[in-house]
Design an enzyme around this catalytic site. Structure first.
Site, short mmCIF file in Angstrom:
data_model
loop_
_atom_site.label_atom_id
_atom_site.label_comp_id
_atom_site.label_asym_id
_atom_site.label_seq_id
_atom_site.Cartn_x
_atom_site.Cartn_y
_atom_site.Cartn_z
N ASP A 1 5.75 29.06 22.01
CA ASP A 1 6.46 28.73 23.25
C ASP A 1 7.34 29.90 23.65
O ASP A 1 8.57 29.87 23.50
CB ASP A 1 7.28 27.44 23.06
CG ASP A 1 6.37 26.22 22.92
OD1 ASP A 1 5.23 26.27 23.44
OD2 ASP A 1 6.78 25.24 22.30
N THR B 1 4.67 11.83 25.36
CA THR B 1 5.86 11.28 24.69
C THR B 1 7.09 11.33 25.60
O THR B 1 8.11 10.75 25.27
CB THR B 1 6.16 12.01 23.37
OG1 THR B 1 6.09 13.40 23.61
CG2 THR B 1 5.18 11.62 22.29
N THR C 1 -15.83 19.40 36.16
CA THR C 1 -14.82 20.46 36.12
C THR C 1 -14.29 20.65 34.71
O THR C 1 -14.11 21.78 34.25
CB THR C 1 -13.67 20.10 37.10
OG1 THR C 1 -14.23 19.96 38.39
CG2 THR C 1 -12.59 21.16 37.11
N LYS D 1 -0.29 27.54 18.52
CA LYS D 1 -0.58 26.76 19.73
C LYS D 1 -0.18 27.57 20.96
O LYS D 1 0.97 28.02 21.06
CB LYS D 1 0.19 25.44 19.71
CG LYS D 1 -0.08 24.59 20.95
CD LYS D 1 0.48 23.20 20.79
CE LYS D 1 1.90 23.06 21.27
NZ LYS D 1 2.03 23.09 22.74
N ASP E 1 -9.51 16.17 34.87
CA ASP E 1 -10.14 16.37 36.17
C ASP E 1 -11.47 15.63 36.15
O ASP E 1 -11.72 14.87 35.20
CB ASP E 1 -10.32 17.89 36.42
CG ASP E 1 -10.27 18.24 37.91
OD1 ASP E 1 -10.95 17.55 38.69
OD2 ASP E 1 -9.57 19.20 38.27
N ILE E 2 -12.32 15.85 37.14
CA ILE E 2 -13.62 15.17 37.11
C ILE E 2 -14.45 15.76 35.95
O ILE E 2 -14.20 16.90 35.52
CB ILE E 2 -14.36 15.30 38.46
CG1 ILE E 2 -14.61 16.77 38.81
CG2 ILE E 2 -13.58 14.59 39.55
CD1 ILE E 2 -15.49 16.96 40.04
N PRO E 3 -15.41 14.97 35.45
CA PRO E 3 -16.14 15.43 34.25
C PRO E 3 -16.73 16.82 34.40
O PRO E 3 -16.62 17.65 33.48
CB PRO E 3 -17.23 14.36 34.10
CG PRO E 3 -16.62 13.13 34.66
CD PRO E 3 -15.78 13.59 35.83
N LYS F 1 -4.37 20.68 28.18
CA LYS F 1 -4.39 19.27 28.63
C LYS F 1 -5.24 19.06 29.88
O LYS F 1 -4.74 18.63 30.92
CB LYS F 1 -2.96 18.76 28.86
CG LYS F 1 -2.10 18.77 27.60
CD LYS F 1 -0.78 18.06 27.82
CE LYS F 1 0.06 18.00 26.57
NZ LYS F 1 0.56 19.30 26.06
N GLY G 1 7.69 24.14 16.73
CA GLY G 1 8.11 25.26 17.57
C GLY G 1 9.46 25.79 17.16
O GLY G 1 9.60 26.66 16.30
N ARG G 2 10.51 25.22 17.79
CA ARG G 2 11.86 25.76 17.62
C ARG G 2 12.37 25.84 16.18
O ARG G 2 13.05 26.82 15.85
CB ARG G 2 12.84 24.97 18.50
CG ARG G 2 12.67 25.31 19.97
CD ARG G 2 13.22 24.25 20.88
NE ARG G 2 12.42 23.02 20.83
CZ ARG G 2 12.66 21.94 21.56
NH1 ARG G 2 13.68 21.93 22.39
NH2 ARG G 2 11.88 20.89 21.46
N ASP H 1 -3.64 24.46 24.21
CA ASP H 1 -3.10 23.17 24.67
C ASP H 1 -2.94 23.19 26.19
O ASP H 1 -1.84 23.33 26.70
CB ASP H 1 -1.75 22.95 23.96
CG ASP H 1 -1.14 21.59 24.28
OD1 ASP H 1 -1.89 20.68 24.70
OD2 ASP H 1 0.08 21.45 24.09
#
Ligand code: C5P
Length: 231
Positions: free
Chosen positions: A9, A119, A67, A31, A63-65, A60, A209-210, A58
């Site tokens: 990050d 989350t 794409t 990541k 969209d349509i299949p 995420k 991460g942090r 990552d």
């Protein structure tokens, strides 16, 4: 043995090399999320894999299949071992992405992780979205659907790992952020677990991460997390 993934990050591709150098040895898996990918694109992914490191991309997808299937094909490259897509994209989207991933040559075949309910969302947000199931039931329903459609695993909070481990097929990857060593600063994470707790609950990969990147000695922080994971 569960694996430790450090979240890169950082805002700019120029920030990557010092992290890889500082963590050379204890950490092999990183990541890359939207912030760094938007700044550095596929070149930053190649820069990390060219150093022999493993990548969890990552982005995420949702969209349509057609794409998403094409995005998976474009993003697949040697060293990119994990990719995320939103379970809310539906069965057909996940199945198309999974078929494309399976058709990739073995050296660039990613495993797909479904994101169930972010989350950052609470029960009120589910109501806004027209979801009437309780949060835990929604997470489990989306996870089951995603795995049945071909996802290799799920990203989940430490709070959800044990139930998903019990309910999903053996071998399903369970990747959990929100990991905090005992006594560490929680930052903005609320549903946390220690590395040892997350592993005991059944996580296969821990994303941190942090607690590593902001530590005075990142390599020592990573080594301490790895010790807790293996104990
Ligand atoms: O710094 P920290 O250990 O909280 O970083 C956790 C990483 O995992 C961040 O990159 C964050 O965006 C990501 N993440 C998360 N919670 C999720 C999904 C991803 O914290 N549900």
């Amino acid at each position: 043995m569960a694996k430790l993934i450090v979240a890169l990050d950082v805002p700019s591709p120029a920030d990557v090399a010092p992290v890889l150098a500082a963590l050379d040895g204890p950490v092999q898996f990183y990541k890359i999320g939207l912030e760094l990918y938007c700044a550095g694109g596929a070149d930053v992914v190649r820069a990390v894999t060219a150093q022999g490191r493993r990548v969890f991309l990552d982005l995420k997808f949702h969209d349509i299949p057609r794409t998403v299937e094409r995005a998976v094909r474009s993003a697949a490259q040697p060293g990119v071992e994990l990719m995320t897509l939103h379970a809310a994209g539906g069965r057909a989207m996940i199945a198309a992405a999974a078929a494309t991933a399976r058709a990739c040559p073995p050296d660039r075949r990613p495993r797909l992780l479904a994101v169930t309910v972010l989350t950052s969302l609470g029960e009120d947000d589910l109501t806004d979205l027209g979801v009437t199931r309780a949060m835990d039931d929604q997470v489990l329903a989306l996870a089951r659907m995603a795995v049945a459609a071909g996802a290799d695993g799920v990203v989940c909070s430490p709070r959800e790992v044990a139930r998903l481990r019990a309910e999903l097929p053996a071998g399903t990857l369970l990747v959990t952020p929100g990991v905090r060593p005992a006594g560490a600063d929680m930052g903005d994470q609320k549903r946390t677990a220690t590395p040892g707790e997350a592993v005991r609950a059944g996580a296969t990969h821990l994303v941190v991460g942090r607690p590593v990147l902001s530590a005075p000695d990142p390599a020592a922080a990573a080594a301490a997390i790895l010790r807790d994971m293996s104990a």
